[in-house]
Every structure is written in structure tokens, then in C-alpha cells.
Design a protein around this motif. Sequence first.
Motif, PDB file in Angstrom:
ATOM      1  N   ALA A  37       0.825  -1.210   0.000  1.00  0.00           N
ATOM      2  CA  ALA A  37       0.000   0.000   0.000  1.00  0.00           C
ATOM      3  C   ALA A  37       0.856   1.255   0.000  1.00  0.00           C
ATOM      4  O   ALA A  37       0.559   2.226  -0.710  1.00  0.00           O
ATOM      5  N   ALA A  38       1.928   1.262   0.782  1.00  0.00           N
ATOM      6  CA  ALA A  38       2.806   2.430   0.838  1.00  0.00           C
ATOM      7  C   ALA A  38       3.507   2.653  -0.496  1.00  0.00           C
ATOM      8  O   ALA A  38       3.642   3.793  -0.958  1.00  0.00           O
ATOM      9  N   LEU A  39       3.949   1.565  -1.130  1.00  0.00           N
ATOM     10  CA  LEU A  39       4.597   1.699  -2.426  1.00  0.00           C
ATOM     11  C   LEU A  39       3.649   2.288  -3.459  1.00  0.00           C
ATOM     12  O   LEU A  39       4.007   3.188  -4.223  1.00  0.00           O
ATOM     13  N   LEU A  51      15.563   1.460  -5.189  1.00  0.00           N
ATOM     14  CA  LEU A  51      16.572   1.671  -4.151  1.00  0.00           C
ATOM     15  C   LEU A  51      16.038   1.303  -2.768  1.00  0.00           C
ATOM     16  O   LEU A  51      16.743   0.674  -1.962  1.00  0.00           O
ATOM     17  N   LEU A  52      14.803   1.691  -2.482  1.00  0.00           N
ATOM     18  CA  LEU A  52      14.222   1.399  -1.167  1.00  0.00           C
ATOM     19  C   LEU A  52      14.078  -0.110  -0.948  1.00  0.00           C
ATOM     20  O   LEU A  52      14.472  -0.636   0.105  1.00  0.00           O
ATOM     21  N   LEU A  53      13.521  -0.808  -1.930  1.00  0.00           N
ATOM     22  CA  LEU A  53      13.337  -2.248  -1.773  1.00  0.00           C
ATOM     23  C   LEU A  53      14.668  -2.979  -1.770  1.00  0.00           C
ATOM     24  O   LEU A  53      14.876  -3.913  -0.983  1.00  0.00           O
ATOM     25  N   SER A  54      15.575  -2.564  -2.637  1.00  0.00           N
ATOM     26  CA  SER A  54      16.880  -3.224  -2.685  1.00  0.00           C
ATOM     27  C   SER A  54      17.623  -3.037  -1.374  1.00  0.00           C
ATOM     28  O   SER A  54      18.262  -3.971  -0.864  1.00  0.00           O
ATOM     29  N   ASP A  73       0.126  -5.764   2.971  1.00  0.00           N
ATOM     30  CA  ASP A  73      -0.486  -4.612   2.335  1.00  0.00           C
ATOM     31  C   ASP A  73      -0.114  -3.342   3.085  1.00  0.00           C
ATOM     32  O   ASP A  73       0.262  -2.342   2.480  1.00  0.00           O
ATOM     33  N   GLY A  74      -0.200  -3.359   4.420  1.00  0.00           N
ATOM     34  CA  GLY A  74       0.122  -2.183   5.225  1.00  0.00           C
ATOM     35  C   GLY A  74       1.031  -2.532   6.381  1.00  0.00           C
ATOM     36  O   GLY A  74       1.169  -3.696   6.774  1.00  0.00           O
ATOM     37  N   TYR A  75       1.672  -1.519   6.959  1.00  0.00           N
ATOM     38  CA  TYR A  75       2.580  -1.737   8.086  1.00  0.00           C
ATOM     39  C   TYR A  75       1.828  -2.298   9.292  1.00  0.00           C
ATOM     40  O   TYR A  75       2.309  -3.217   9.962  1.00  0.00           O
ATOM     41  N   ARG A  76       0.661  -1.756   9.587  1.00  0.00           N
ATOM     42  CA  ARG A  76      -0.099  -2.243  10.731  1.00  0.00           C
ATOM     43  C   ARG A  76      -0.455  -3.719  10.548  1.00  0.00           C
ATOM     44  O   ARG A  76      -0.355  -4.510  11.488  1.00  0.00           O
ATOM     45  N   ASP A  77      -0.857  -4.099   9.334  1.00  0.00           N
ATOM     46  CA  ASP A  77      -1.188  -5.495   9.059  1.00  0.00           C
ATOM     47  C   ASP A  77      -0.011  -6.401   9.406  1.00  0.00           C
ATOM     48  O   ASP A  77      -0.164  -7.463  10.038  1.00  0.00           O
ATOM     49  N   LEU A 202       3.995  -5.089  -9.754  1.00  0.00           N
ATOM     50  CA  LEU A 202       3.168  -4.191  -8.942  1.00  0.00           C
ATOM     51  C   LEU A 202       2.357  -3.234  -9.810  1.00  0.00           C
ATOM     52  O   LEU A 202       1.244  -2.840  -9.442  1.00  0.00           O
ATOM     53  N   ASP A 203       2.915  -2.849 -10.942  1.00  0.00           N
ATOM     54  CA  ASP A 203       2.178  -2.020 -11.910  1.00  0.00           C
ATOM     55  C   ASP A 203       1.625  -0.750 -11.268  1.00  0.00           C
ATOM     56  O   ASP A 203       0.456  -0.397 -11.417  1.00  0.00           O
ATOM     57  N   ALA A 204       2.480  -0.046 -10.542  1.00  0.00           N
ATOM     58  CA  ALA A 204       2.105   1.235  -9.944  1.00  0.00           C
ATOM     59  C   ALA A 204       2.376   2.365 -10.946  1.00  0.00           C
ATOM     60  O   ALA A 204       3.121   2.170 -11.919  1.00  0.00           O
TER      61      ALA A 204
END
Length: 495
Positions: A37-39, A51-54, A73-77, A202-204
Motif C-alpha cells: 500500500a505504501a509503495l 533503491l528502497l526495496l533493494s 499490504d500495510g505496516y499495521r497489518d 506491482l504495476d504502480a
Amino acid sequence: MSDSLAPLWLFADQLGPHIHSAEGHLGREVVLIESTAALRRRAGHRQKAHLLLSGMRHLADDLGDRAHHLKADGYRDALVEFGRPVVVHEPTSWAAHDFVHRLQAEGLVEEVLPNPSFALPRSDFEQWAGNSSRFRLEMFYRDQRTRFDILMDGDQPMGGAWNYDHDNRKSPPKTPTLGVPDPWWPEEDGIDEQVRADLDALDAPWSGVDGPRLFAVTAAEAQSALETFIDHRLADFGPYEDAMMGGDWSMSHSLLSVPLNLSLLHPLDAVHAAEAAAREGSVPLASAEGFIRQILGWREFVWHLYWHFGRDYRTGNNELNAHRPLPDWFRDLDAGAVTAKCLSDALGGVHDRGWVHHIPRLMVLGNHALQQGYDPDELTRWYTANFVDGYEWVMPVNVVGMSQHADGGKMATKPYSSGGAYINKMSDFCKGCEFDPRKRLGADACPFTAGYWAFTHRHRDRLAKNMRTRRAVASMERLADLDAVLEQERHRDRF
């Protein structure tokens, strides 16, 4: 520090050993969370997401069994599924700050610790700032130098001066490149290959294009990048740090902003390395001081002002009444839609790699936006999304304050607007450009030169009251063709 040794949750910009392996954290389990979700929500430049994921995946691999690498999906999850309270260091944005404190109220976060990735603690800055409402880098920088004993001989600056800007403003040489040794370049591995495949899936709505990884994402890589810069490039950094070259995008810049902003390097490590080189005589003092000013001065200044100015700084400051939306070609990084070589090159650099150095950011992209009156909030979000080193704490002060003067002078003494003469002096872009930096009127009038006078006229009352800009107003009032220039710029549709 918590005594329970609860696992340490690291955000993607908190990856350095000074965080996860500092005293009190040795042996502590580490939680790394990839939030789909954040991505998607942030999207932004494709290479920034890489860079972030790597960085996270390389750290998880390095830490082995000590790491819990979670995907949700989310950090809380992810934290709910993990099932144990975690500790976390203070994050780097107001939104994340509020989020982790909500998680603490829910019991998912046990403790929020101070952020260890800057030299000066936030409480010390607030003590230094006192009741001031306006701030200047020079005073902060001198305090930082004294406080941390950097480039100091007793209580005096090394060499007898606090800065060497007069030595660090050379125009570019008449050669295609600066001719310095290459920066350190990473070698991609299987982790990078999988990151690329996952981002494809991801197709964002990414901006820019995918490309080879250009920046360090591990502590070892960051150290190699730092050593290469200090040993082979720092000597030439100072004289040409404000110059631009179309055939040499990296010139002698360090390319350390990404690993610094991923917290792979502590800023004092970079500063001490540059200071040591200056004291050994292997690099000129002016070059070392110029680099140290960027790290210990400007970077720290921007971090602390982000928090000091508060949540509404980005959205609540528009002193120049700039409300034009970004044009599609600017928003879409469409360098091909632009005629001016300097502006096209800068947009192309952002499109291709999510990075250009500080002068194209300020004196080409920012200068253009300032002259055209683009909305500073939208512009700040554009910079944040499209630069691989751009984060929520990085861009508001840089854009709203420094570049667009939208805060009315809370941290800069004047708007940074210039005509084509500056770009002609400090770059090789004007040669062969369809626009002439000497002309303000006509089909080949430089949009920066004409735009400078249109900007000066639009804000003449404010600029006339400023000691640093009143001369520009006086010069404008002597232009015989001012009315024609203003009419031309009202209808300009080609940049």
C-alpha cells in the motif's frame, strides 16, 4: 532504551549499522516491512522504489536469522501478524511520526527512540533556535563546526575563514567532461533482479524509467562510494560544485545523498573523512569545506527546520502568491517537449535517473518554477516524488523556503531567480541552444532572461525592499522595452 529487547522495526530509510547494530541493539531482532500500500501510494520515480526495496532486502540478507522480513499490504497489518510489540526509531516525516505514535497507543509499538542518523539531536537544535522565527545557514553552520570541532584550530576556523565560496564558483572547463575519475558504481545482483521483477508486477504509476542502479544501498557499498569520492574526486569537487555540464551529469559530485538519506552512512563519518583529507593535504581546504558545508551545514539545517517549522509549512506558505499548476510536460518529465537545453537536460536527468545535482535543481528547475509562478506545494510534491534522494523531510525547506521563497524569507535572504547570463556562465548549455541568453525580446529570447524581468516586475514592491534585490528592480525600471517583454512573457508557450 527498552530493557525487553523487543524487536527493532526499521523503516526503509533507517538501514545503517549505526542504527541496527549500535550499543543497545546488538543481538536485537530486526523487523523490516515491505508495504504494498505504501509503495502504491507514494509511487514516484521507479528507480527510487528500486533503491528502497533493494536496500531493505540487502539488509535482511546481511542480517540473516536476526531479521524478520515481512511483506504485507500495510505496516499495521504486518505488525499485527508479527504478534509482538516492537521498538522503532523516530521516523523522518510528520505523517510517519503520527502513525508510529498511534501504533504505540495501540500497543503494537513499545517505544519510539530518538533518530540517530543526524549529528545534532532535535532537542539541541530547539535550544539553539530559541524564539527565533528566521534562520540563516551561516550561523547554524558555524555553530555546527564549533560544536563538533570540525575544521577548527582551537576556537578559530582552519585556514582563517569559515567558508571558501569564492574559490568554489568556477565555470566549467571548455571540455566535454570534467575529466575526473569515475564515481563508485554498484554491481547489481540477484536481489536487484528480483526487485525489478516485483516492481514490474506491482504495476504502480511510476514516474521516470527503470535503469541500472546508480547508488549505494548497503553500508559496505556506501563506504566504498565515500572512499572513492574522498580519494579521487573531492579535490575537484569544490571549484566546480556550482557548474553544470551537459555531457557529464555527475561531474565531481559525491553521489552520497542516497546512502546518506537511507541512513547507510552517518553524516559525521563523511565529514570526518573529508576533514582528514584536508588536514593531510591530499585535497584543498576549499573543496573539503564545501563538501562539509553541504553535509554538516545544509543537510542538518534542512532536517531540523522541517520539524521546527511544523506540519503546515509546506501547505501553509505561499508568500509570492504563486498558484499556476505544473504544466503537463514538467509534471511528466518530458524533456523532448522543451527547447531550452538547460531545462531539457535537467528534466531528462530526472526522468532517466531521478537525480541531478543541486544547481540544476535550484537554478534551472527551481528558477524556472519561480519565474513562472508554479504552486509551491505542488512543486514540492513533484520534487519529493521524482528525486531518488527526495523524502518528506528533505524537500519542503529546499523548495518552499530556498528555491521558491514561498515562506517570505524564514530561511533564505532572497528569491533565487536569475537570467540566462548566470546559466551561460556556469554551464555549457547555452552554446548551440535555440535561445540566446543575451536576448530578452524576440523569437530567440531566452525564457530565463525574459522570465527574470517578468518575475522582477511581478514582485517589484517586495524586491525593492530587499537589500539584495533592490538593484534588480532599479535595472528593470531602466529597460526601454519592458512593456514588450512583459507582453511577450504573458503569452510564452515555448520554453
